[in-house]
Write a protein that holds these residues in place. Sequence first.
Motif, PDB file in Angstrom:
ATOM      1  N   PRO A 100     -21.658 -52.258 -18.098  1.00  0.00           N
ATOM      2  CA  PRO A 100     -22.828 -51.520 -17.484  1.00  0.00           C
ATOM      3  C   PRO A 100     -22.527 -50.887 -16.238  1.00  0.00           C
ATOM      4  CG  PRO A 100     -23.183 -54.006 -18.013  1.00  0.00           C
ATOM      5  CD  PRO A 100     -21.667 -53.586 -18.147  1.00  0.00           C
ATOM      6  N   LYS A 101     -23.467 -49.830 -15.865  1.00  0.00           N
ATOM      7  CA  LYS A 101     -23.196 -49.151 -14.604  1.00  0.00           C
ATOM      8  C   LYS A 101     -23.619 -50.079 -13.616  1.00  0.00           C
ATOM      9  CE  LYS A 101     -24.707 -44.635 -15.992  1.00  0.00           C
ATOM     10  NZ  LYS A 101     -25.828 -43.525 -16.149  1.00  0.00           N
ATOM     11  N   GLY A 102     -22.750 -49.994 -12.534  1.00  0.00           N
ATOM     12  CA  GLY A 102     -22.956 -50.896 -11.348  1.00  0.00           C
ATOM     13  C   GLY A 102     -22.275 -52.283 -11.476  1.00  0.00           C
ATOM     14  N   ARG A 103     -21.396 -52.101 -12.556  1.00  0.00           N
ATOM     15  CA  ARG A 103     -20.507 -53.432 -12.800  1.00  0.00           C
ATOM     16  C   ARG A 103     -19.151 -53.124 -12.944  1.00  0.00           C
ATOM     17  NH1 ARG A 103     -23.481 -57.827 -15.530  1.00  0.00           N
ATOM     18  NH2 ARG A 103     -21.692 -59.010 -14.844  1.00  0.00           N
ATOM     19  N   VAL A 104     -18.139 -54.021 -12.798  1.00  0.00           N
ATOM     20  CA  VAL A 104     -16.595 -53.684 -12.856  1.00  0.00           C
ATOM     21  C   VAL A 104     -16.210 -54.919 -13.767  1.00  0.00           C
ATOM     22  CG1 VAL A 104     -16.487 -52.234 -11.036  1.00  0.00           C
ATOM     23  CG2 VAL A 104     -16.251 -54.765 -10.701  1.00  0.00           C
ATOM     24  N   THR A 105     -15.057 -54.757 -14.302  1.00  0.00           N
ATOM     25  CA  THR A 105     -14.102 -55.732 -15.043  1.00  0.00           C
ATOM     26  C   THR A 105     -12.819 -55.340 -14.517  1.00  0.00           C
ATOM     27  OG1 THR A 105     -13.916 -56.696 -17.104  1.00  0.00           O
ATOM     28  CG2 THR A 105     -13.826 -54.436 -17.046  1.00  0.00           C
ATOM     29  N   SER A 106     -11.770 -56.347 -15.354  1.00  0.00           N
ATOM     30  CA  SER A 106     -10.305 -55.934 -14.845  1.00  0.00           C
ATOM     31  C   SER A 106      -9.715 -55.781 -15.966  1.00  0.00           C
ATOM     32  CB  SER A 106      -9.800 -57.317 -14.286  1.00  0.00           C
ATOM     33  OG  SER A 106      -9.921 -58.453 -15.228  1.00  0.00           O
ATOM     34  N   TYR A 107      -8.368 -55.251 -15.858  1.00  0.00           N
ATOM     35  CA  TYR A 107      -7.325 -54.654 -16.872  1.00  0.00           C
ATOM     36  C   TYR A 107      -7.377 -56.029 -17.756  1.00  0.00           C
ATOM     37  CZ  TYR A 107      -6.693 -50.784 -13.979  1.00  0.00           C
ATOM     38  OH  TYR A 107      -6.757 -49.549 -12.992  1.00  0.00           O
ATOM     39  N   GLY A 108      -7.093 -57.349 -17.015  1.00  0.00           N
ATOM     40  CA  GLY A 108      -6.660 -58.414 -17.759  1.00  0.00           C
ATOM     41  C   GLY A 108      -7.849 -58.719 -18.564  1.00  0.00           C
ATOM     42  N   ALA A 109      -9.087 -58.941 -18.219  1.00  0.00           N
ATOM     43  CA  ALA A 109      -9.944 -59.355 -18.899  1.00  0.00           C
ATOM     44  C   ALA A 109     -10.317 -58.425 -20.282  1.00  0.00           C
ATOM     45  CB  ALA A 109     -11.359 -59.323 -18.046  1.00  0.00           C
ATOM     46  N   ASN A 132     -19.808 -61.354  -8.149  1.00  0.00           N
ATOM     47  CA  ASN A 132     -20.965 -61.011  -8.585  1.00  0.00           C
ATOM     48  C   ASN A 132     -21.216 -59.956  -9.371  1.00  0.00           C
ATOM     49  OD1 ASN A 132     -22.357 -63.553  -7.567  1.00  0.00           O
ATOM     50  ND2 ASN A 132     -22.480 -62.326  -5.614  1.00  0.00           N
ATOM     51  N   LEU A 133     -20.157 -58.750  -9.248  1.00  0.00           N
ATOM     52  CA  LEU A 133     -20.294 -57.696 -10.232  1.00  0.00           C
ATOM     53  C   LEU A 133     -19.308 -57.615 -11.280  1.00  0.00           C
ATOM     54  CD1 LEU A 133     -20.324 -55.016  -7.165  1.00  0.00           C
ATOM     55  CD2 LEU A 133     -22.143 -55.942  -8.423  1.00  0.00           C
ATOM     56  N   PHE A 134     -18.404 -58.602 -11.479  1.00  0.00           N
ATOM     57  CA  PHE A 134     -17.442 -58.698 -12.261  1.00  0.00           C
ATOM     58  C   PHE A 134     -18.329 -59.131 -13.623  1.00  0.00           C
ATOM     59  CE2 PHE A 134     -14.431 -61.015 -15.024  1.00  0.00           C
ATOM     60  CZ  PHE A 134     -13.517 -60.165 -15.156  1.00  0.00           C
ATOM     61  N   TRP A 135     -17.917 -58.160 -14.619  1.00  0.00           N
ATOM     62  CA  TRP A 135     -18.463 -58.340 -16.080  1.00  0.00           C
ATOM     63  C   TRP A 135     -17.461 -58.814 -17.015  1.00  0.00           C
ATOM     64  CZ3 TRP A 135     -17.059 -55.365 -20.580  1.00  0.00           C
ATOM     65  CH2 TRP A 135     -18.231 -55.322 -21.454  1.00  0.00           C
ATOM     66  N   ASP A 136     -17.376 -59.815 -17.554  1.00  0.00           N
ATOM     67  CA  ASP A 136     -16.404 -60.279 -18.297  1.00  0.00           C
ATOM     68  C   ASP A 136     -16.733 -60.169 -19.853  1.00  0.00           C
ATOM     69  OD1 ASP A 136     -14.383 -62.079 -19.665  1.00  0.00           O
ATOM     70  OD2 ASP A 136     -14.657 -63.820 -18.361  1.00  0.00           O
ATOM     71  N   PRO A 137     -16.057 -59.461 -20.412  1.00  0.00           N
ATOM     72  CA  PRO A 137     -16.484 -59.112 -21.824  1.00  0.00           C
ATOM     73  C   PRO A 137     -16.367 -60.274 -22.880  1.00  0.00           C
ATOM     74  CG  PRO A 137     -14.241 -58.088 -21.393  1.00  0.00           C
ATOM     75  CD  PRO A 137     -14.693 -58.526 -20.062  1.00  0.00           C
ATOM     76  N   ALA A 138     -15.386 -61.277 -22.588  1.00  0.00           N
ATOM     77  CA  ALA A 138     -15.451 -62.520 -23.246  1.00  0.00           C
ATOM     78  C   ALA A 138     -16.777 -63.096 -23.460  1.00  0.00           C
ATOM     79  CB  ALA A 138     -14.259 -63.322 -22.928  1.00  0.00           C
ATOM     80  N   LYS A 139     -17.618 -63.160 -22.162  1.00  0.00           N
ATOM     81  CA  LYS A 139     -18.799 -63.769 -21.910  1.00  0.00           C
ATOM     82  C   LYS A 139     -19.682 -62.865 -22.527  1.00  0.00           C
ATOM     83  CE  LYS A 139     -17.104 -66.750 -18.571  1.00  0.00           C
ATOM     84  NZ  LYS A 139     -16.904 -67.019 -16.937  1.00  0.00           N
ATOM     85  N   GLU A 140     -19.721 -61.607 -22.238  1.00  0.00           N
ATOM     86  CA  GLU A 140     -20.795 -60.615 -22.380  1.00  0.00           C
ATOM     87  C   GLU A 140     -21.005 -60.299 -23.555  1.00  0.00           C
ATOM     88  OE1 GLU A 140     -23.074 -60.177 -19.911  1.00  0.00           O
ATOM     89  OE2 GLU A 140     -22.061 -61.147 -18.172  1.00  0.00           O
ATOM     90  N   LEU A 141     -19.771 -60.144 -24.321  1.00  0.00           N
ATOM     91  CA  LEU A 141     -19.865 -59.582 -25.844  1.00  0.00           C
ATOM     92  C   LEU A 141     -19.506 -60.850 -26.723  1.00  0.00           C
ATOM     93  CD1 LEU A 141     -17.684 -56.600 -25.164  1.00  0.00           C
ATOM     94  CD2 LEU A 141     -20.046 -56.656 -25.216  1.00  0.00           C
ATOM     95  N   LEU A 142     -20.541 -61.626 -26.839  1.00  0.00           N
ATOM     96  CA  LEU A 142     -20.368 -62.815 -27.761  1.00  0.00           C
ATOM     97  C   LEU A 142     -20.568 -62.402 -29.216  1.00  0.00           C
ATOM     98  CD1 LEU A 142     -21.713 -65.697 -25.494  1.00  0.00           C
ATOM     99  CD2 LEU A 142     -19.494 -65.124 -25.872  1.00  0.00           C
TER     100      LEU A 142
END
Length: 111
Positions: free
Chosen positions: A20-29, A101-111
């Motif tokens: 989402p706009k305003g969020r970030v994730t990491s390469y490893g995530a 707080n801005l971290f977006w974890d695909p493993a949690k968000e894309l269930l």
Amino acid sequence: MAAAKENFFENVYQVVQLIPKGRVTSYGAIAAYLGAKGSARMVGWALIASHPHTKIPAHRVVNRNGLLTGKQHFDEMNAMQQRLEEEGVKVENDKVVDFGNLFWDPAKELL
């Protein structure tokens, strides 16, 4: 082997498009979500290759500490920071402020 690499890159692009706009994730995530834990660098290579594809928001992917380690791969040196700040993400000294707080974890968000 080349087909597997292309499929991995395409999978990376699909995940990155969901950040989402305003969020970030990491390469490893992203790597972990794709079942390739330990392949953060491969995610980085995919994002470097994505720059001709303007619809891939690669600026939303940072390292595990919130650092803008991929900034040198954008057309302009500050483009990554500028794009994040346009979305409301504050960056200081090449690091995302309030990364936790801005971290977006695909493993949690894309269930």
